[in-house]
Design an enzyme around this catalytic site. Structure first.
Site, PDB file in Angstrom:
ATOM      1  N   ASP A  13       1.089   4.148   1.183  1.00  0.00           N
ATOM      2  CA  ASP A  13       1.539   4.897   2.367  1.00  0.00           C
ATOM      3  C   ASP A  13       2.685   4.198   3.099  1.00  0.00           C
ATOM      4  O   ASP A  13       3.218   4.747   4.059  1.00  0.00           O
ATOM      5  CB  ASP A  13       0.363   5.184   3.311  1.00  0.00           C
ATOM      6  CG  ASP A  13      -0.422   3.932   3.697  1.00  0.00           C
ATOM      7  OD1 ASP A  13      -0.499   2.988   2.884  1.00  0.00           O
ATOM      8  OD2 ASP A  13      -0.974   3.888   4.813  1.00  0.00           O
ATOM      9  N   HIS A  14       3.053   3.004   2.647  1.00  0.00           N
ATOM     10  CA  HIS A  14       4.150   2.279   3.294  1.00  0.00           C
ATOM     11  C   HIS A  14       5.393   2.144   2.425  1.00  0.00           C
ATOM     12  O   HIS A  14       6.412   1.650   2.895  1.00  0.00           O
ATOM     13  CB  HIS A  14       3.665   0.892   3.739  1.00  0.00           C
ATOM     14  CG  HIS A  14       2.645   0.974   4.826  1.00  0.00           C
ATOM     15  ND1 HIS A  14       2.944   0.803   6.148  1.00  0.00           N
ATOM     16  CD2 HIS A  14       1.317   1.287   4.782  1.00  0.00           C
ATOM     17  CE1 HIS A  14       1.845   0.974   6.883  1.00  0.00           C
ATOM     18  NE2 HIS A  14       0.848   1.262   6.072  1.00  0.00           N
ATOM     19  N   HIS A  27       0.866  -1.173   0.000  1.00  0.00           N
ATOM     20  CA  HIS A  27       0.000   0.000   0.000  1.00  0.00           C
ATOM     21  C   HIS A  27       0.908   1.229   0.000  1.00  0.00           C
ATOM     22  O   HIS A  27       1.918   1.279   0.701  1.00  0.00           O
ATOM     23  CB  HIS A  27      -0.944   0.009   1.207  1.00  0.00           C
ATOM     24  CG  HIS A  27      -2.140  -0.880   1.013  1.00  0.00           C
ATOM     25  ND1 HIS A  27      -2.811  -1.481   2.046  1.00  0.00           N
ATOM     26  CD2 HIS A  27      -2.788  -1.256  -0.129  1.00  0.00           C
ATOM     27  CE1 HIS A  27      -3.827  -2.187   1.565  1.00  0.00           C
ATOM     28  NE2 HIS A  27      -3.829  -2.077   0.245  1.00  0.00           N
TER      29      HIS A  27
END
Lengths: 304, 304
Positions: free
Chosen positions: A66-67, A64
């Site tokens: 955001d990681h 994902h």
């Protein structure tokens, strides 16, 4: 030995209120281990005066954005500022494809060796052992394959009790054996006992990182007894249903998990952008696990 | 009609001294056109209170990371915060592959239509026409395929001279014709002259963006006479050789280009991380083109 964690970002999904997406850096014996790499991680490293050249290992929990969306920028910048030292990267197998396509289309040939180790998300495994630490990945329960990481300090050597060693006239060749906690038998058959001749080594310390997960219990064995546990706490417990639907955890659940796995200290992170004020998340966790803290950017937490 | 440019980032290659990588947003008649999207662009939009929901079009000049690594994060965040409106993206053909692979591995199905128009870098072409503007891409001369973009305001309608219209008794059906600058012949054969019955429309304004390029001259025709020219000025002229080797431009060259193409105003950008103080770059450009400015973050420049 230094063993401490610095938070670079702890927001979930989108950045908000000046809070950045997930990334943190673990300093183990002055080597840096970067864990997750949300967009803007290289800017956060600069902000907190952490030289990217000191990073030896990078761990990505899942794909994902955001990681991991700061990863290509970071490895490109390392190249541009002249890195020569090897960098070792652990992450989902598909991450390699993503990096390769960026490097291909930007016509970039990295000037340093980038070693990629795909991490299989289906079972716990040792992914790295060096002189300082043993790192394991373990499956979390998220919408896409996702792994946590656990860092266990290697057992350290016992310290010689010099006075006792002199008093018993221990032969020099026995000292390395005694340091390892074993008794030593000299050539003349005399037994020297480690327990009498050394101070016990300090207990080994451990850190576990649980990025994004449903509180399914499947990974709780993997984080048993850690000194420091980072656990996502995306929502307050009044949004438990939303947490379950989105494969996330509430702050209350995170506190209960920390308590159940006998963690010493809990860091809450991966805060939903809906919360400007994070104190209610902290209070909810503290109601069941007093030693809870917010993983705030720029703060360093010793593993102890 | 609003026609203004806000700088979100102007640093080259790596971020430095708090300066972000290339991105800027053009407001044309209250619709936003994002040009390039370096890492952290979504954070810069937040910092300057620019709602990403207002962005209708995104233009990517080339696939070096400092010009596009914020794109996947931005389009993912638009999805997460509930965008429904179509977003139109222009960029190198390979950009589609990069976006698709990110969306695939993060298991993301965007909730809004993302329309992709590949931009062929080999020749100047009109890539967008709407009620407000005509946008052309044109080839720059960089290490990998790279295009500049030129935004020309559409010719506006002439304004009716009400007194003159009354005095001549112009029929209503002639007014739209006159506004377009054409003469009108009424049913009874009488000719009404636009030049006598209208005020001339304001001159159209134009903006050109030259992200990364060698000063090869090949694109100078494409930026002729623009009101506002953004041109990269990576180095001071004492590093001319380095500029040529890396397919970049010096501040002095940028000033000469602005002068030669009869630009009204020049914005310098894409500053090398070696310069903490940017004034020498500005002074060098001003020595040949007085109306030079530094493209500083957060500053809005009207196109006039």
């Amino acid at each position: 030995m230094t063993f401490e964690l610095t938070i670079l970002g702890s927001n979930s999904a989108t950045p908000a209120y000046g809070r950045n997406q997930t990334s943190q850096v673990l300093n183990i014996n002055e080597k840096l281990y970067l864990i997750d790499c949300g967009e803007g991680t290289q800017l956060q490293l600069m902000k907190y005066n952490i030289k990217s050249s000191r990073i030896k290992y990078i761990f990505i929990s899942h794909l994902h954005g955001d990681h991991y969306l700061g990863l290509v920028g970071l490895i490109s910048s390392m190249h541009l500022i002249g890195r020569k030292e090897e960098l070792t990267l652990f992450g989902p197998p598909e991450l390699k494809e993503i990096i390769d396509i960026h490097l291909l289309h930007s016509d970039t040939r990295l000037r340093y060796p980038l070693i990629f180790h795909p991490v299989q998300p289906s079972q716990e495994q040792v992914i790295l052992e060096n002189d300082d630490v043993i790192v394991r990945s373990f499956p979390l329960d998220h919408r896409i394959p996702c792994t946590g990481f656990r860092f266990d300090e290697r057992a350290r050597l016992a310290k010689i009790n010099i006075e006792a060693v002199k008093a018993q006239g221990v032969p020099t060749e026995c000292l390395p054996v005694l340091k390892q906690g074993m008794d030593c038998v000299s050539d003349d058959g005399k037994v020297y006992k480690s327990a009498e001749l050394t101070y016990p080594p300090p207990l080994t310390r451990s850190y576990a990182f649980c990025s994004d997960t449903l509180d399914s219990g499947s990974y709780h064995d993997s984080i048993k007894g850690v000194n420091l546990l980072y656990h996502e706490a995306t929502f307050l417990n009044d949004l438990l249903l939303r947490a379950v639907e989105t494969y996330h955890t509430t702050a209350l659940q995170a506190g209960v998990i920390a308590k159940n796995v006998l963690a010493k200290k809990l860091l809450l992170g991966h805060f939903s952008a809906r919360y400007r004020n994070l104190e209610p998340l902290l209070n909810e966790s503290k109601s069941v696990f007093q030693n809870s803290f917010l993983a705030m950017e720029g703060v360093t937490f010793p593993v102890e």
